[in-house]
Design an enzyme around this catalytic site. Structure first.
Site, mmCIF file in Angstrom:
data_model
loop_
_atom_site.group_PDB
_atom_site.id
_atom_site.type_symbol
_atom_site.label_atom_id
_atom_site.label_comp_id
_atom_site.label_asym_id
_atom_site.label_seq_id
_atom_site.Cartn_x
_atom_site.Cartn_y
_atom_site.Cartn_z
ATOM 1 N N LYS A 13 0.950 -1.326 0.051
ATOM 2 C CA LYS A 13 -0.099 0.068 0.070
ATOM 3 C C LYS A 13 0.822 1.246 -0.063
ATOM 4 O O LYS A 13 0.864 2.230 -0.839
ATOM 5 C CB LYS A 13 -0.850 0.188 1.204
ATOM 6 N N ARG A 88 -10.071 0.474 8.311
ATOM 7 C CA ARG A 88 -9.657 -1.053 8.697
ATOM 8 C C ARG A 88 -10.633 -1.918 9.208
ATOM 9 O O ARG A 88 -10.257 -2.926 9.703
ATOM 10 C CB ARG A 88 -8.671 -0.572 9.628
ATOM 11 N N ARG A 122 11.408 -5.374 5.279
ATOM 12 C CA ARG A 122 11.225 -4.102 4.804
ATOM 13 C C ARG A 122 12.107 -3.120 5.538
ATOM 14 O O ARG A 122 12.236 -3.488 6.799
ATOM 15 C CB ARG A 122 9.651 -3.607 5.053
ATOM 16 N N ARG A 152 11.074 -0.942 11.078
ATOM 17 C CA ARG A 152 9.853 -0.595 12.074
ATOM 18 C C ARG A 152 9.623 -1.480 13.249
ATOM 19 O O ARG A 152 9.937 -2.479 13.069
ATOM 20 C CB ARG A 152 8.546 -0.619 11.111
ATOM 21 N N ARG A 163 -0.554 -8.774 13.542
ATOM 22 C CA ARG A 163 -1.410 -7.923 12.396
ATOM 23 C C ARG A 163 -1.789 -8.560 11.424
ATOM 24 O O ARG A 163 -2.966 -8.272 10.894
ATOM 25 C CB ARG A 163 -0.164 -6.863 11.849
#
Ligand code: AP5
Ligand code: MG
Length: 205
Positions: A13, A88, A122, A152, A163
């Site tokens: 995203k 969400r 990531r 992160r 998640r």
């Protein structure tokens, strides 16, 4: 153009949002980025959000919806915006329906087996937030602003698991929610970044 980007954690995203926002000249509004900025600055919203984000849970709806309402009222959203990571769950979607009319919802579809690898690999720019993946980015520096690339806090394997569970139980039902409106456009996210972007532009034309 008023757009929503839907997709599981790690679907791409943020990666696509940068490109879409640039092409259509609309602001990219990522609730995750806004929360992370607030956490960094130690604001009351940041302090509240941190405990949920660290566990991979959703920040309470009243906090999130209030934040988005305020952001959409800013002048740069007058001609459109791109929402990334909001709504969400069905409550947030219904709240958004009460705020504005959306033109299209882009759903980036990625095989679930690929998500954990994408997220744990990531690295994000500490300065501008741009996303990279360790498999292709080796120098640890952002191409856009030369900032340092970091991991992160919520990209650790244990948090990622939670998640993904939250996505399946709370966010995935939004696919059916928006399918009913006729505004849902699903693109294959298992292609290169450029090809996913090409399909998004095609879906919006
Ligand atoms: P948020 O920041 O929104 O995170 P997320 O939804 O989990 O999504 P990600 O940012 O992890 O993934 P992405 O889809 O942006 O992927 P990216 O482009 O980086 O939310 C974080 C937390 O904040 C939530 O858990 C929650 O606690 C809270 N929160 C946020 N919004 C909320 C809300 N509305 N309500 C309540 N709480 C909220 O790409 C991932 C990786 O894949 C990168 O390494 C990238 O380089 C790579 N990649 C991208 N595209 C491709 C491709 N096509 N091929 C190969 N690799 C690719
Ligand atoms: Mg993101």
């Amino acid at each position: 153009m008023k757009l929503i980007l839907l997709g599981a954690p790690g679907a791409g995203k943020g990666t696509q949002a940068t490109k879409i926002a640039e092409k259509y000249g609309i602001p990219h509004i990522s609730t995750g980025d806004i929360f992370r900025k607030n956490i960094k600055e130690g604001t009351p919203v940041g302090l509240k959000a941190k405990s949920y984000i660290d566990k991979g849970q959703l920040v309470p709806d009243e906090v999130t919806c209030e934040l988005v309402k305020g952001r959409l009222a800013e002048s740069d959203c007058a001609n459109g915006f791109l929402l990334d990571g909001f709504p969400r769950n069905v409550f947030q979607a219904a709240t958004l329906d009460g705020m504005t009319d959306i033109d299209a919802v882009i759903n980036i579809d990625v095989d679930h087996e690929a998500l954990t690898e994408r997220i744990t690999g990531r690295r994000v720019c500490a300065k501008c937030g741009e996303s990279y993946h360790v498999s292709v980015k080796k120098d640890g520096k952002c191409d856009k602003c030369d900032g340092e690339l970091i991991q992160r806090d919520d990209d650790k394997v244990e948090t990622v698991k939670s998640r993904l569970e939250v996505y399946n139980s709370s966010t995935k039902p939004l696919i059916a929610y928006y399918e009913k409106t006729g505004k849902l456009k699903t693109v294959d996210g298992m292609q290169s970044v450029q090809d996913v972007f090409r399909d998004i532009v095609k879906a919006l034309s």
